[in-house]
Scaffold this motif. Structure first.
Motif, PDB file in Angstrom:
ATOM      1  N   THR A  90       5.098 104.023 -17.452  1.00 42.64           N
ATOM      2  CA  THR A  90       5.052 104.725 -18.595  1.00 42.64           C
ATOM      3  C   THR A  90       3.498 105.517 -18.388  1.00 42.64           C
ATOM      4  O   THR A  90       3.094 106.603 -19.301  1.00 42.64           O
ATOM      5  N   HIS A  91       2.671 105.127 -17.696  1.00 41.21           N
ATOM      6  CA  HIS A  91       1.237 105.758 -17.536  1.00 41.21           C
ATOM      7  C   HIS A  91       1.123 107.220 -17.319  1.00 41.21           C
ATOM      8  O   HIS A  91       0.479 107.699 -18.048  1.00 41.21           O
ATOM      9  N   SER A  92       1.677 107.610 -16.306  1.00 45.70           N
ATOM     10  CA  SER A  92       1.698 109.046 -16.125  1.00 45.70           C
ATOM     11  C   SER A  92       2.201 110.000 -16.996  1.00 45.70           C
ATOM     12  O   SER A  92       1.444 110.756 -17.535  1.00 45.70           O
ATOM     13  N   ALA A  93       3.322 109.600 -17.642  1.00 44.82           N
ATOM     14  CA  ALA A  93       3.770 110.306 -18.630  1.00 44.82           C
ATOM     15  C   ALA A  93       2.631 110.312 -19.962  1.00 44.82           C
ATOM     16  O   ALA A  93       2.464 111.575 -20.814  1.00 44.82           O
ATOM     17  N   LEU A  94       2.199 109.190 -20.291  1.00 47.17           N
ATOM     18  CA  LEU A  94       1.366 109.075 -21.564  1.00 47.17           C
ATOM     19  C   LEU A  94       0.187 109.583 -21.226  1.00 47.17           C
ATOM     20  O   LEU A  94      -0.338 110.420 -22.089  1.00 47.17           O
ATOM     21  N   ILE A  95      -0.603 109.693 -19.842  1.00 43.14           N
ATOM     22  CA  ILE A  95      -1.607 110.472 -19.634  1.00 43.14           C
ATOM     23  C   ILE A  95      -1.523 111.898 -19.740  1.00 43.14           C
ATOM     24  O   ILE A  95      -2.195 112.677 -20.471  1.00 43.14           O
ATOM     25  N   GLU A  96      -0.410 112.238 -19.242  1.00 48.43           N
ATOM     26  CA  GLU A  96      -0.062 113.739 -19.578  1.00 48.43           C
ATOM     27  C   GLU A  96      -0.076 114.271 -20.888  1.00 48.43           C
ATOM     28  O   GLU A  96      -0.552 115.347 -21.479  1.00 48.43           O
ATOM     29  N   ARG A  97       0.595 113.412 -21.713  1.00 47.37           N
ATOM     30  CA  ARG A  97       1.092 113.760 -23.161  1.00 47.37           C
ATOM     31  C   ARG A  97      -0.473 113.913 -23.889  1.00 47.37           C
ATOM     32  O   ARG A  97      -0.629 114.497 -24.757  1.00 47.37           O
ATOM     33  N   ALA A  98      -1.127 112.591 -23.668  1.00 41.63           N
ATOM     34  CA  ALA A  98      -2.418 112.521 -24.552  1.00 41.63           C
ATOM     35  C   ALA A  98      -3.541 113.377 -24.064  1.00 41.63           C
ATOM     36  O   ALA A  98      -3.916 113.861 -24.939  1.00 41.63           O
ATOM     37  N   THR A  99      -3.652 113.938 -22.848  1.00 39.85           N
ATOM     38  CA  THR A  99      -4.432 114.796 -22.289  1.00 39.85           C
ATOM     39  C   THR A  99      -4.061 116.110 -23.058  1.00 39.85           C
ATOM     40  O   THR A  99      -4.978 116.761 -23.535  1.00 39.85           O
ATOM     41  N   ALA A 100      -2.696 116.481 -23.081  1.00 38.45           N
ATOM     42  CA  ALA A 100      -2.313 117.801 -23.565  1.00 38.45           C
ATOM     43  C   ALA A 100      -2.670 117.679 -24.966  1.00 38.45           C
ATOM     44  O   ALA A 100      -2.765 118.745 -25.642  1.00 38.45           O
ATOM     45  N   VAL A 106      -8.755 109.726 -22.530  1.00 40.05           N
ATOM     46  CA  VAL A 106      -7.910 108.781 -22.043  1.00 40.05           C
ATOM     47  C   VAL A 106      -8.779 107.718 -21.193  1.00 40.05           C
ATOM     48  O   VAL A 106      -9.208 108.128 -20.125  1.00 40.05           O
ATOM     49  N   LEU A 107      -8.574 106.344 -21.491  1.00 44.28           N
ATOM     50  CA  LEU A 107      -8.663 105.244 -20.546  1.00 44.28           C
ATOM     51  C   LEU A 107      -7.235 104.639 -20.300  1.00 44.28           C
ATOM     52  O   LEU A 107      -6.774 104.130 -21.081  1.00 44.28           O
ATOM     53  N   CYS A 108      -6.865 104.712 -18.914  1.00 40.10           N
ATOM     54  CA  CYS A 108      -5.400 104.053 -18.676  1.00 40.10           C
ATOM     55  C   CYS A 108      -5.771 103.100 -17.600  1.00 40.10           C
ATOM     56  O   CYS A 108      -6.511 103.200 -16.583  1.00 40.10           O
ATOM     57  N   GLU A 109      -5.154 101.900 -17.994  1.00 43.75           N
ATOM     58  CA  GLU A 109      -5.061 100.703 -17.160  1.00 43.75           C
ATOM     59  C   GLU A 109      -4.566 101.270 -15.764  1.00 43.75           C
ATOM     60  O   GLU A 109      -3.834 102.110 -15.722  1.00 43.75           O
ATOM     61  N   LYS A 110      -4.858 100.445 -14.776  1.00 39.95           N
ATOM     62  CA  LYS A 110      -4.505 100.529 -13.121  1.00 39.95           C
ATOM     63  C   LYS A 110      -3.129  99.969 -13.116  1.00 39.95           C
ATOM     64  O   LYS A 110      -2.914  99.243 -13.993  1.00 39.95           O
ATOM     65  N   PRO A 111      -2.454 100.326 -12.223  1.00 35.49           N
ATOM     66  CA  PRO A 111      -2.691 101.761 -11.562  1.00 35.49           C
ATOM     67  C   PRO A 111      -2.105 102.840 -12.095  1.00 35.49           C
ATOM     68  O   PRO A 111      -1.347 102.770 -13.083  1.00 35.49           O
ATOM     69  N   VAL A 112      -2.386 104.120 -11.688  1.00 37.73           N
ATOM     70  CA  VAL A 112      -1.686 105.237 -12.259  1.00 37.73           C
ATOM     71  C   VAL A 112      -0.489 105.308 -12.361  1.00 37.73           C
ATOM     72  O   VAL A 112       0.235 105.406 -13.288  1.00 37.73           O
ATOM     73  N   PRO A 160     -10.851 114.322 -20.825  1.00 39.38           N
ATOM     74  CA  PRO A 160     -11.118 113.321 -19.669  1.00 39.38           C
ATOM     75  C   PRO A 160     -10.336 112.177 -19.389  1.00 39.38           C
ATOM     76  O   PRO A 160      -9.674 111.779 -20.604  1.00 39.38           O
ATOM     77  N   VAL A 161     -10.175 111.761 -18.374  1.00 39.98           N
ATOM     78  CA  VAL A 161      -9.213 110.671 -17.903  1.00 39.98           C
ATOM     79  C   VAL A 161      -9.900 109.639 -17.126  1.00 39.98           C
ATOM     80  O   VAL A 161     -10.768 110.078 -15.936  1.00 39.98           O
ATOM     81  N   MET A 162     -10.047 108.549 -17.522  1.00 46.17           N
ATOM     82  CA  MET A 162     -10.404 107.310 -16.572  1.00 46.17           C
ATOM     83  C   MET A 162      -9.508 106.355 -16.428  1.00 46.17           C
ATOM     84  O   MET A 162      -8.601 106.059 -16.965  1.00 46.17           O
ATOM     85  N   ILE A 163      -9.738 105.928 -14.965  1.00 48.88           N
ATOM     86  CA  ILE A 163      -8.768 104.784 -14.973  1.00 48.88           C
ATOM     87  C   ILE A 163      -9.413 103.473 -14.733  1.00 48.88           C
ATOM     88  O   ILE A 163     -10.398 103.301 -14.478  1.00 48.88           O
ATOM     89  N   PRO A 188     -12.664 108.586 -12.191  1.00 52.11           N
ATOM     90  CA  PRO A 188     -11.770 109.876 -12.544  1.00 52.11           C
ATOM     91  C   PRO A 188     -10.397 109.428 -12.029  1.00 52.11           C
ATOM     92  O   PRO A 188     -10.111 108.653 -11.039  1.00 52.11           O
ATOM     93  N   LEU A 189      -9.325 110.158 -12.608  1.00 52.08           N
ATOM     94  CA  LEU A 189      -7.951 110.022 -12.317  1.00 52.08           C
ATOM     95  C   LEU A 189      -7.867 110.283 -10.839  1.00 52.08           C
ATOM     96  O   LEU A 189      -7.108 109.625 -10.211  1.00 52.08           O
ATOM     97  N   ALA A 190      -8.539 111.102 -10.133  1.00 53.87           N
ATOM     98  CA  ALA A 190      -8.423 111.322  -8.504  1.00 53.87           C
ATOM     99  C   ALA A 190      -8.914 110.105  -7.917  1.00 53.87           C
ATOM    100  O   ALA A 190      -8.138 109.750  -6.829  1.00 53.87           O
ATOM    101  N   GLU A 191      -9.728 109.143  -8.329  1.00 53.90           N
ATOM    102  CA  GLU A 191      -9.939 107.978  -7.913  1.00 53.90           C
ATOM    103  C   GLU A 191      -9.002 107.131  -8.143  1.00 53.90           C
ATOM    104  O   GLU A 191      -8.607 106.075  -7.081  1.00 53.90           O
ATOM    105  N   GLY A 192      -8.362 107.029  -8.870  1.00 49.17           N
ATOM    106  CA  GLY A 192      -7.100 106.267  -9.080  1.00 49.17           C
ATOM    107  C   GLY A 192      -5.937 106.549  -8.234  1.00 49.17           C
ATOM    108  O   GLY A 192      -5.181 105.741  -7.742  1.00 49.17           O
ATOM    109  N   VAL A 193      -5.815 107.753  -8.073  1.00 48.82           N
ATOM    110  CA  VAL A 193      -4.654 108.479  -7.028  1.00 48.82           C
ATOM    111  C   VAL A 193      -5.152 107.922  -5.637  1.00 48.82           C
ATOM    112  O   VAL A 193      -4.562 107.485  -4.773  1.00 48.82           O
ATOM    113  N   ALA A 194      -6.465 107.923  -5.398  1.00 49.12           N
ATOM    114  CA  ALA A 194      -7.010 107.482  -4.117  1.00 49.12           C
ATOM    115  C   ALA A 194      -6.634 106.234  -3.605  1.00 49.12           C
ATOM    116  O   ALA A 194      -6.236 105.764  -2.537  1.00 49.12           O
TER     117      ALA A 194
END
Lengths: 335, 335, 335, 335
Positions: B73-83, B88-94, B114-117, B302-308
């Motif tokens: 559910t992480h991705s969808a919640l990140i999208e909804r919350a930032t929208a 957002v602070l989201c637990e790993k993994p993205v 702002p999104v932090m992983i 940042p989210l990009a580092e979670g993606v990396a």
């Protein structure tokens, strides 16, 4: 929920306030201090009320008082608070005068209110683990205890003058550790001290570096080293030689990082001072007090043990001055 | 005061709730969980309100959400919350799917929230001290990083089946540590794994013991060792060889007691698992998030580092299966 | 008294000469070297005679030869010496060519003369203590072995060019340690390497920093890290995760002094290089050889194990070049 | 080449014989012992001649004598050997009687022959490294020295009876270390001792566990802990608190292996006794003597320093018996 009043809003009172707040079974309801501003500031921060000592002791809703006032007021406050039926946790030392502490012990003996002396180091997880291992018999009979206890920096000479001297002010903790681990007070105390860190301390009639040897009646020994200035931080170690091995508790370092270069291997230094080292111990001390008060069980550090540590300090002071070993007699322990 | 809603009241959600409460600049106002009982129990404990995700996201009084729900559910919640404009602070993994994580990254790129992983290990005081010493240049250029990361005991096979596999579920932390310390994602990933701790894990298509090698474009190397079962506890160490020396972060032991007998020298073992080891890291992570949100500065992770990190896991999974080194291409990093 | 001839009077030959002299059951009677001056100088120092290889092998009074010549002569000298009935201790590696080493193994298989390969690290008291503890079952089944092996400084590029490459020249020791501890050769080898210490080494077609992963047929794993430049000294550590715990062998430090200042805790660095670290190991190696020859028991490190280490090096070289895991087949082990 | 005669072929004489042999600049030519068989056995082993003390002292070809006879013969042999113009290395202590040692010092003062006392611990690489670091000023002024010195097991009571007591027999080493590190003899000695390891030792009038405090005229302090029974081995540590930090020398462990299991972290114990710990120190001691004799430079440990250690032992014996601090006066140091 134990309803608690804090007497004394200075540095150590603030430390205890945090422990009271952190404990789910105690509530800090009132604070008293001769310095009204200090009392007010702390009360505002923790959501407690400022009240007089009289009002606190007269309030039947208050279950316990934590005494963190100046040392010269401890004995009288212990007597008044226990007479008022409050459970008491009092900061160390009981008093600077052994005579006065013995009078306090005698005065409170009959009133039934529990009194605990705040020897926080007993609750340090490292020292407690050492004691538990020893009590499980892991090294047999304890023969020779060595305590290293160095402060990072000497206090101002103005403090030294009213402190009662290194043996009563600083080494009191180590006397308690020795009595706690070895089980009871020693029979004889030898002491040597110098003022080599700061000659002003010597001019004030005190020492800043000292070695004390304790001998129990059955020949077991302990040696305590104190220095007011280790520089690198708070050096707090125990080492107990037993018939079956050696137990030691090492310092707590700031972190676990190591660096190896051509200059050698280097690691972090010990944590700086007592707040960094003993914050968890203060919390555990308070928790042990609350648990014992609620359960009605024996105080983890009864008043008599605070008196025993003071008797050691008294004997050490005398021994350092005379160059002769000093006995600890039964009457010095209130016995 | 940052007003925070917690999504997810399970084990890790409860950990985060404590950090939110412990921080003087954040308040936990609402909790949502598909398990109503869990939400209710935690809300009662911390004095928060149970609300639906919809209500939380619609409430303009809520500044930030902490996502501690199940990974899918992480991705969808990140999208909804930032929208909805929440930090957002989201637990790993993205996400378990790199593709989905990249889509999330793309979807949120423009909305400015702002999104932090939650890679908590970056905030461990020991690892942070190592990183700081390295960044100060104490060992020159980093050449070869070695990460040891062993769990005390394997999870149930039922968990393994839905976990996404060791590389995405467990080693994801170590991929992040490697990218964080070495500065950016590697170019090539080699991987080897076995199921030697528990054959059931092998039957479920996963490994429980693995070694992964990362190579950066300029030839710098990292190697990660993972085991699901160290038995003695949580083994979490870093070691970085540089042109001028070696930095390491050792385990945290339960206490500092040592015993010497004819059997040798013995000390306490490492603390048991992630809560014992990383509780302070979770608090520091939350504090860093709050500080950055309030100051409007860049997210610490940042989210990009979670993606990396997820791209590394994806490549490792492929490499372990094929026996061939796998490249991490720019499109795997959303670039 | 074992009568011994030393072939090769270079640096490592001189090391072995000391071990032969220090052993009460062996006598160094003859020395051969293509460099007559080197042979003469060493012979004068140790009181031995300079002779040709031919004369040595033809002399029935000589019981054993220690081969410490250049690597490209090892196989032929092993063949000739064993054909002459001499017991042989040959420095590692058997050969730079696996094919040639296999031929040597085949050629000497029938002649009955004992051959031992000089993998000195097996005789290091620390590694030997780790192996003994593991063999006693102290940590159960071995699952994941990690070897750290860093030299203090890279060799000249001229040496690198003729060395056979890092995997055959330097990591050969670690391959032997891995096979020795885990019990036999692995099935698959993965390898990654870079020239980041010295680009000249890269230009010469070699690497100076490498990570190799070994997988045994039953899934057990080992990982080896090599660097040609640790700077601070010789970093030689082993770490074995087993089903019941972890065994490690730490570095040997120059002394046991610790210093604590405001800069932290510092200790001595690891001893500088192989002579400082392994002198006792060379003596123990020689002692084990002498004992086995005199008792007629199996060689502590038979030729086949020297071939196995070389097979690992061959596979690693191939794997590093191709980016693909390389199998070690039975024919690579002479089986 | 220094031509050396060894007086005394017992245990410690055999240790010294090895050092003499191992040194390329000394030759062991003659051995004397009242036990003819012992002299003969050692002479045969090392290729020396058995001769009488008289013959040795009369032989102009002999440059130096190493005195390793029973303590009660030391003073007379030092006097005779120096009168005969021999350089002397004499085992500690100079004598059991301070008076006799002072007479020996007076008698030999004028004859010019170099005399060194065998305080081997000064040559231990760890203690020497600590001393060197201190002398380089790494921790500023030395303020408080702590010496831990425990034997693995008590000697037979028959030995204790003739030993001169723990302070003269065992702690003499530690007195020398203290004087060496702090620079000269202390002014005052306090001592406490018990027989808690073995009551028979107490019945023989000696102690087996003791703590001694030394005070220098300027207030610097040292404390020495001795036990005849550590059980786990030879515990030999130094720790010096200075104005700028702390230096310590830790024990030497049997090996560097660590094991981590659910029972904790365990390592090897300290090496067992003085031969394991100090063999290198004996060699370095001999080497320092040979170098000084050949160069005509000052003795590394002159006779006067052997007397100073004995003066400490004398004062400690008195202080332990009386419970009063004992002064070390100028006449006790031969001054």
């Amino acid at each position: 929920m134990l309803k608690v009043a804090l007497l004394g809003a200075g540095r150590i009172g603030q430390v205890h306030a945090k422990s009271i707040l952190a404990n789910a079974e105690s509530a800090l309801v009132a604070i008293a201090d001769v310095n009204a501003a200090a009392a007010q500031a702390l009360a505002a921060e923790v959501g407690a009320e400022v009240r007089s000592v009289e009002a606190i002791l007269a309030d039947p809703a208050i279950d316990a008082v934590l005494i963190a006032t100046s040392t010269d007021t401890h004995s009288a406050l212990i007597e008044r608070a226990t007479a008022a039926g409050k459970a008491v946790l009092c900061e160390k030392p009981v008093d600077l005068s052994l005579e006065r502490a013995l009078a306090c012990q005698a005065a409170t003996a009959g009133n039934g209110a529990p009194v605990m002396i705040g020897f926080n180091r007993r609750f340090d997880p490292n020292f407690a683990a050492l004691k538990a291992a020893f009590d499980r018999g892991e090294i047999g009979k304890g023969e020779l205890l060595a305590i290293t206890s160095f402060d990072p920096a000497p206090p101002p000479v103005s403090y030294v003058r009213v402190s009662g001297g290194l043996f009563r002010d600083m080494m009191i903790h180590d006397f308690d550790m020795a009595c706690w681990i070895m089980g009871g007070a020693p029979a004889v105390v030898s002491a040597t001290g110098s003022a080599i860190v700061d000659p002003e301390i010597g001019a004030a009639g005190d020492v800043d570096t000292a070695v004390v040897t304790l001998t129990w009646a059955d020949g077991r020994l302990a040696v305590i080293k104190n220095s007011r200035r280790a520089g690198y931080g708070y050096d707090q170690r125990l080492e107990l030689l037993g018939s079956g091995g050696l137990l030691s508790a090492q310092n707590v370092l700031e972190n676990t990082v190591q660096k190896i270069t051509t200059a050698g291997v280097s690691s972090a230094k010990p944590v700086y001072f007592f707040l960094e080292r003993y914050m968890r111990a203060y919390e555990a001390e308070w928790s042990a007090f609350v648990t014992a008060v609620k359960a009605g069980t024996a105080m983890p550090v009864p008043l008599a043990e605070g008196v025993a540590a003071l008797a050691c300090a008294e004997a050490a002071t005398r021994a350092a001055q005379s160059g002769r070993a000093a006995a600890i007699t039964a009457d010095m322990l209130g016995g």
